[in-house]
Design an enzyme around this catalytic site. Structure first.
Site, PDB file in Angstrom:
ATOM      1  NE  ARG A  47      41.383  24.458  37.425  1.00 54.51           N
ATOM      2  CZ  ARG A  47      42.394  25.289  37.444  1.00 54.51           C
ATOM      3  NH1 ARG A  47      43.643  24.822  37.582  1.00 54.51           N
ATOM      4  NH2 ARG A  47      42.244  26.589  37.314  1.00 54.51           N
ATOM      5  N   GLY A  48      41.576  24.445  33.848  1.00 58.19           N
ATOM      6  CA  GLY A  48      42.533  25.485  33.452  1.00 58.19           C
ATOM      7  C   GLY A  48      42.684  25.421  31.941  1.00 58.19           C
ATOM      8  CB  ALA A  49      42.514  28.079  29.352  1.00 56.10           C
ATOM      9  NE  ARG A  90      35.081  23.607  32.274  1.00 55.47           N
ATOM     10  CZ  ARG A  90      35.774  24.285  33.190  1.00 55.47           C
ATOM     11  NH1 ARG A  90      37.009  23.924  33.489  1.00 55.47           N
ATOM     12  NH2 ARG A  90      35.232  25.331  33.786  1.00 55.47           N
ATOM     13  CD  GLN A 199      38.450  27.056  40.266  1.00 53.75           C
ATOM     14  OE1 GLN A 199      37.934  27.755  41.135  1.00 53.75           O
ATOM     15  NE2 GLN A 199      37.818  26.758  39.145  1.00 53.75           N
ATOM     16  CG  ASP A 240      39.444  30.264  31.019  1.00 54.50           C
ATOM     17  OD1 ASP A 240      39.675  30.975  32.013  1.00 54.50           O
ATOM     18  OD2 ASP A 240      39.521  29.029  31.019  1.00 54.50           O
TER      19      ASP A 240
HETATM   20  O1  MRU Z   1      37.049  26.623  35.544  1.00 58.38           O
HETATM   21  P1  MRU Z   1      38.542  26.541  35.478  1.00 58.38           P
HETATM   22  O2  MRU Z   1      39.183  26.155  36.760  1.00 58.38           O
HETATM   23  O3  MRU Z   1      38.985  25.679  34.319  1.00 58.38           O
HETATM   24  O4  MRU Z   1      38.966  28.016  35.154  1.00 58.38           O
HETATM   25  C1  MRU Z   1      40.325  28.341  35.055  1.00 58.38           C
HETATM   26  C2  MRU Z   1      40.577  29.784  34.869  1.00 58.38           C
HETATM   27  O5  MRU Z   1      39.674  30.572  34.737  1.00 58.38           O
HETATM   28  C3  MRU Z   1      41.991  30.217  34.750  1.00 58.38           C
HETATM   29  O6  MRU Z   1      42.163  31.492  35.264  1.00 58.38           O
HETATM   30  C4  MRU Z   1      42.367  30.242  33.255  1.00 58.38           C
HETATM   31  O7  MRU Z   1      42.099  28.991  32.676  1.00 58.38           O
HETATM   32  C5  MRU Z   1      43.748  30.616  33.002  1.00 58.38           C
HETATM   33  S1  MRU Z   1      44.807  29.349  33.596  1.00 58.38           S
HETATM   34  C6  MRU Z   1      46.291  29.371  32.968  1.00 58.38           C
END
Ligand code: MRU
Length: 353
Positions: A47-49, A90, A199, A240
């Site tokens: 996960r994470g963009a 996603r 997270q 994101d």
């Molecule tokens: O749902 P997630 O855990 O994928 O969401 C992640 C976030 O919202 C982070 O803040 C975002 O991706 C930036 S990470 C470098």
């Protein structure tokens, strides 16, 4: 500081750290099947963009590497199919679509120029690896650029997880904190828990503890109080999807932190690579992912389902919210810092003018 790569292409397999089990256990998984990788993105094992962008690119590499035929037409059909499956995982983080488009464009270019399936396979793998490599490079650059905004002794509030576990490695907002720390600035971090998936509590605390950077955990409900007590000097968090207007989607809870920061005169920065800036989507087109109700009804403990409420209660579970540009002090990218008005500065950073 050793960089943790949470997702990697090793030979003809993708391996990744299943973040659902952090901090309890470090479970590395692997697959040769892009559909399994798509499931891992959907279920937030990865996960994470930026990390899901890299994973999606590696998914395309798996589709290419394991296409059994030698015919170009069949391979291109397989790649289009893989792109569609991976794109459905996603909806909010633009990095996923950006990476898929970039790999597909490369495949089409090589198919046109060389007309050979083997060359296309190789090009797809190379492009996916380049996306991973460049993401780490961008993070290191952003870290250095953003660290200029950090002063010795600052206490920084961060939300969600923006570290190695959210990127190809090093991190965006957490990269800035890491870079400041590496420069010898004694920073302290306040990490929000980030319900419902935690997270912050699970991943950010785990990463910072590994690096020896001082961190205190708060629940999401404590942000206003700690700001009112003057305990936060700056907010650094990730994004994101950033629109050219300066509106940005990030983990649910970001918007309320931005409002509280404005009220308490705390500078509020978002840190993201240019692959997170979306020049095409407008505010009314922005899709906010709605996730399963049980994420809110239970606590995020992967070994056992523990309900924290009446199990059949109706739930709202938007995974992201949108922060408007008037609440954002600046946006840190690998190409420099964008200041308001963002519809001017972001266009400049993307080289659109
Ligand atoms: O749902 P997630 O855990 O994928 O969401 C992640 C976030 O919202 C982070 O803040 C975002 O991706 C930036 S990470 C470098």
């Amino acid at each position: 500081m050793e960089i943790l790569k949470p997702v990697d292409l090793v030979g003809d397999e993708v391996k990744w750290l299943d973040t659902r089990f952090i901090p309890w256990e470090e479970i590395w998984r692997k697959t040769k099947d892009y559909r399994r990788l798509a499931q891992a993105i959907k279920d937030m094992e990865i996960r994470g963009a930026p990390a899901i962008g890299v994973a999606a690119a590696f998914g395309m590499a798996l589709a290419a590497l394991h296409y059994p035929g030698k015919d170009l037409e069949g391979l291109m059909k397989e790649l289009r199919e893989a792109k569609e499956v991976l794109a459905k995982t996603r909806p909010t983080a633009v990095n996923l679509f950006w990476a898929l488009d970039r790999v597909m464009k490369k495949a089409e270019e090589v198919a046109r120029e060389k007309g050979d399936a083997e060359e296309v396979k190789q090009a797809v793998v190379e492009e996916a690896k380049a996306i991973q490599r460049e993401d780490i490079e961008m993070n290191m650059k952003m870290g250095k650029i953003g660290a200029k905004l950090v002063e010795h002794g600052d206490t920084i509030l961060t939300h969600c997880n923006t570290g190695s576990l959210a990127t190809a490695g090093y991190g965006t907002a957490l990269g800035v904190i890491r870079a400041a720390w590496e420069e010898g600035k004694e920073v302290k971090v306040i990490a929000t828990e980030t319900r419902p998936v935690d997270q912050g509590a699970r991943l950010t605390v785990w990463e910072l503890k590994r690096d020896g950077i001082p961190v205190k955990l708060i629940s999401d409900t404590m942000v206003g109080y700690v700001m009112s007590k003057g305990l936060v000097d700056k907010v650094f968090l990730g994004a994101d999807r950033i629109l050219l207007s300066g509106h940005f989607a990030n983990k649910i809870g970001t918007y309320q932190i931005a409002i509280m920061a404005k009220y308490h005169n705390v500078p509020f920065y978002t840190v993201a690579p240019t692959s997170t800036i979306d020049p095409k989507t407008t505010l009314d087109q922005l899709v906010i992912e709605q996730r399963k109700p049980d994420e809110v009804r239970t606590c995020p403990y992967p070994y056992q389902k523990v309900y924290v409420t009446v199990p059949d209660v109706e739930v709202l579970n938007p995974a992201f919210d949108i922060t408007p540009p008037e609440l954002v002090t600046a946006i840190v990218t690998e190409k420099g810092i964008a200041y308001p008005p963002y519809w001017v500065s972001l266009r400049k950073i993307l080289g659109l003018d």
